[in-house]
Design an enzyme around this catalytic site. Structure first.
Site, mmCIF file in Angstrom:
data_model
loop_
_atom_site.group_PDB
_atom_site.id
_atom_site.type_symbol
_atom_site.label_atom_id
_atom_site.label_comp_id
_atom_site.label_asym_id
_atom_site.label_seq_id
_atom_site.Cartn_x
_atom_site.Cartn_y
_atom_site.Cartn_z
ATOM 1 N N SER A 189 0.871 -1.179 0.000
ATOM 2 C CA SER A 189 0.000 0.000 0.000
ATOM 3 C C SER A 189 0.904 1.224 0.000
ATOM 4 O O SER A 189 2.079 1.121 0.361
ATOM 5 C CB SER A 189 -0.864 -0.012 1.258
ATOM 6 O OG SER A 189 -1.466 1.251 1.463
ATOM 7 N N TYR A 229 -1.340 -0.828 10.678
ATOM 8 C CA TYR A 229 -1.536 -1.135 9.252
ATOM 9 C C TYR A 229 -0.299 -0.733 8.448
ATOM 10 O O TYR A 229 0.204 -1.514 7.635
ATOM 11 C CB TYR A 229 -2.783 -0.415 8.731
ATOM 12 C CG TYR A 229 -3.094 -0.664 7.267
ATOM 13 C CD1 TYR A 229 -3.751 -1.824 6.847
ATOM 14 C CD2 TYR A 229 -2.739 0.271 6.283
ATOM 15 C CE1 TYR A 229 -4.039 -2.047 5.512
ATOM 16 C CE2 TYR A 229 -3.028 0.061 4.944
ATOM 17 C CZ TYR A 229 -3.682 -1.097 4.556
ATOM 18 O OH TYR A 229 -3.962 -1.302 3.236
HETATM 19 N N1 LIG Z 1 -8.925 -0.378 -0.811
HETATM 20 C C1 LIG Z 1 -7.876 0.385 -0.615
HETATM 21 O O1 LIG Z 1 -7.994 1.621 -0.536
HETATM 22 C C2 LIG Z 1 -6.503 -0.200 -0.526
HETATM 23 C C3 LIG Z 1 -5.389 0.647 -0.551
HETATM 24 C C4 LIG Z 1 -4.119 0.096 -0.432
HETATM 25 C C5 LIG Z 1 -3.958 -1.269 -0.288
HETATM 26 N N2 LIG Z 1 -5.050 -2.075 -0.265
HETATM 27 C C6 LIG Z 1 -4.847 -3.520 -0.065
HETATM 28 O O2 LIG Z 1 -5.499 -4.245 -1.081
HETATM 29 C C7 LIG Z 1 -5.934 -5.506 -0.559
HETATM 30 C C8 LIG Z 1 -7.402 -5.725 -0.899
HETATM 31 O O3 LIG Z 1 -8.155 -4.672 -0.384
HETATM 32 P P1 LIG Z 1 -9.701 -4.459 -0.714
HETATM 33 O O4 LIG Z 1 -9.945 -2.996 -0.660
HETATM 34 O O5 LIG Z 1 -10.070 -5.212 -1.929
HETATM 35 O O6 LIG Z 1 -10.379 -5.120 0.584
HETATM 36 P P2 LIG Z 1 -11.868 -5.698 0.768
HETATM 37 O O7 LIG Z 1 -12.170 -5.549 2.204
HETATM 38 O O8 LIG Z 1 -12.791 -5.085 -0.227
HETATM 39 O O9 LIG Z 1 -11.704 -7.236 0.409
HETATM 40 C C9 LIG Z 1 -10.844 -8.052 1.148
HETATM 41 C C10 LIG Z 1 -11.271 -9.496 1.015
HETATM 42 O O10 LIG Z 1 -10.340 -10.283 1.783
HETATM 43 C C11 LIG Z 1 -11.053 -11.212 2.558
HETATM 44 N N3 LIG Z 1 -10.307 -11.572 3.774
HETATM 45 C C12 LIG Z 1 -10.146 -10.812 4.888
HETATM 46 N N4 LIG Z 1 -9.470 -11.491 5.818
HETATM 47 C C13 LIG Z 1 -9.201 -12.706 5.285
HETATM 48 C C14 LIG Z 1 -8.537 -13.869 5.766
HETATM 49 N N5 LIG Z 1 -8.036 -13.919 7.020
HETATM 50 N N6 LIG Z 1 -8.449 -14.948 4.965
HETATM 51 C C15 LIG Z 1 -8.970 -14.922 3.728
HETATM 52 N N7 LIG Z 1 -9.606 -13.870 3.228
HETATM 53 C C16 LIG Z 1 -9.731 -12.773 3.993
HETATM 54 C C17 LIG Z 1 -12.372 -10.529 2.897
HETATM 55 O O11 LIG Z 1 -13.371 -11.481 3.221
HETATM 56 C C18 LIG Z 1 -12.673 -9.769 1.599
HETATM 57 O O12 LIG Z 1 -13.414 -10.558 0.705
HETATM 58 C C19 LIG Z 1 -5.645 -5.463 0.937
HETATM 59 O O13 LIG Z 1 -4.442 -6.125 1.210
HETATM 60 C C20 LIG Z 1 -5.479 -3.989 1.226
HETATM 61 O O14 LIG Z 1 -4.678 -3.744 2.342
HETATM 62 C C21 LIG Z 1 -6.303 -1.575 -0.392
#
Ligand SMILES: NC(=O)c1ccc[n+]([C@@H]2O[C@H](COP(=O)([O-])OP(=O)(O)OC[C@H]3O[C@@H](n4cnc5c(N)ncnc54)[C@H](O)[C@@H]3O)[C@@H](O)[C@H]2O)c1
Ligand SMILES: *[C@@H]1O[C@H](CO)[C@@H](O)[C@H](O)[C@H]1NC(C)=O
Length: 322
Positions: A196, A209
């Site tokens: 991130s 985080y």
């Molecule tokens: N959305 C953002 O703004 C953003 C920014 C930077 C980085 N990220 C990173 O991108 C990745 C995805 O983010 P997102 O926004 O799609 O999140 P999201 O919450 O929309 O989706 C995450 C998915 O991961 C699953 N999950 C959570 N814990 C789990 C576990 N222990 N085992 C298996 N599955 C699990 C959840 O059920 C969900 O379906 C993450 O690593 C996040 O840190 C996101």
């Protein structure tokens, strides 16, 4: 000229003088080759920036994505499938994960779904064996699942801090333990990890985080170096992704002063950028792409100057408890 000077100092001992001339010649040749390689790499990178570069095919690759029930992971599953890959979907949320798999099957794509808590090493390793049997060797692994509790450090309790590290960091190790050996054995494969922009710069309300995303960056950088320096010349690639804010709902209260500059990216667009980076063998990319470059420039400034600029841009996340 340097060689001549050395010779004068060593007129007495012929053998050691020869050795010295020899080692200095080697050093000079090494330096020359270094300069040529560095110039070539810079030109290549400039060329790549403008032309984009070739993208390797993912047809019939077995792509495992974690966190496919929602957000970026779900989009990645859709887009990899539509590019002809066989997609293996892992999520802790069975219902939502099944939904993703059904959607893919409905449009004729090959997709397999498994319920898994990626933080649980035993279930990761057991499920990996099952995937190998039922689908085959995973050739592209995308460590995407992650959580993002968002409040001041002293409002995080210890269970929450451990959970953030279990899911955002340690899970990557268990997934690598399960899937990297077969990639090395087959001498092909690709590991993609979601870090991130919070893994590149510190942000308030996100202390654990940020620490977890910095850890992912360290893990990927070090692993990339370890395999690059491996005498076996292993053709496994590594790509780290640094999104800012993607509008999946993960980030509860983002704010930005300049929406045109730091816009919240739709999950579709983020997934597309991730897949492009992977197919081009990029080792790192931010979303939007400019942010990593901006950060490199900011790092040249004194910390205080960079902080003034950050205050001016005024973008970040508010606490989810207020
Ligand atoms: N959305 C953002 O703004 C953003 C920014 C930077 C980085 N990220 C990173 O991108 C990745 C995805 O983010 P997102 O926004 O799609 O999140 P999201 O919450 O929309 O989706 C995450 C998915 O991961 C699953 N999950 C959570 N814990 C789990 C576990 N222990 N085992 C298996 N599955 C699990 C959840 O059920 C969900 O379906 C993450 O690593 C996040 O840190 C996101
Ligand atoms: C990416 O790396 C793989 C493995 O080394 C190589 O086969 C492929 O040609 C590379 N693709 C691109 C687009 O650079």
């Amino acid at each position: 000229m340097y060689i001549v000077v050395c010779c004068r100092n060593n007129l007495d001992s012929g053998g050691s003088m020869f050795l010295k001339v020899y080692s200095i010649t080697i050093l000079l040749l090494d330096l020359l080759s270094l300069i040529v390689k560095v110039i070539f790499a810079i030109l290549e990178s400039i060329f790549q920036t403008f032309t984009g570069g070739a993208e390797k095919s993912v047809v019939n690759e077995i792509v495992l994505v974690t966190g496919t029930g929602h957000g970026i992971g779900k989009e990645l599953a859709h887009q990899y499938a539509s590019l002809g890959a066989i997609v293996v979907c892992w999520d802790i949320n069975q219902e939502q994960n099944d939904e993703t798999v059904q959607e893919l099957r409905k449009i004729g794509c090959k997709a397999y779904g498994y319920k898994c808590d990626v933080a649980d090493r035993d279930s990761v390793l057991a499920l990996a064996l099952k995937v190998k049997e039922e689908v085959g060797d995973v050739t592209i692994l995308v460590n995407n699942a992650g959580i993002m509790p968002c409040h001041p450090l002293l409002q995080h309790n210890h269970q929450e801090i451990r959970k953030i590290f279990d899911i955002n960091v340690l899970a990557h190790f268990w997934m690598l333990e399960a899937f990297l050996p077969s990639m090395i054995q087959n001498n092909r494969g690709h590991v993609v990890a979601l870090s991130s922009m919070a893994g590149v710069m510190g942000l308030r309300n996100l202390v654990p985080y940020c620490a977890s995303k910095y850890a992912v960056r360290g893990l990927m950088d070090a692993l990339n170096e370890e395999l690059r320096e491996d005498a076996r010349q292993i053709e496994v690639k590594f790509t780290s992704i640094f999104p800012f804010i993607v509008d999946t709902g993960l980030c509860k209260k983002p704010y930005t002063r300049f929406p045109f500059l730091l816009n919240f990216v739709p999950a579709k667009k983020a997934a597309k950028a991730i897949i492009t980076a992977q197919r081009r063998n990029y080792s790192e990319v931010s979303i939007p792409g400019i942010l990593l470059h901006l950060n490199s420039v900011l790092r040249l400034l004194p910390l205080k100057a960079a902080q003034h600029l950050k205050d001016f841009i005024d973008s970040g996340v508010d606490s989810d408890t207020t």
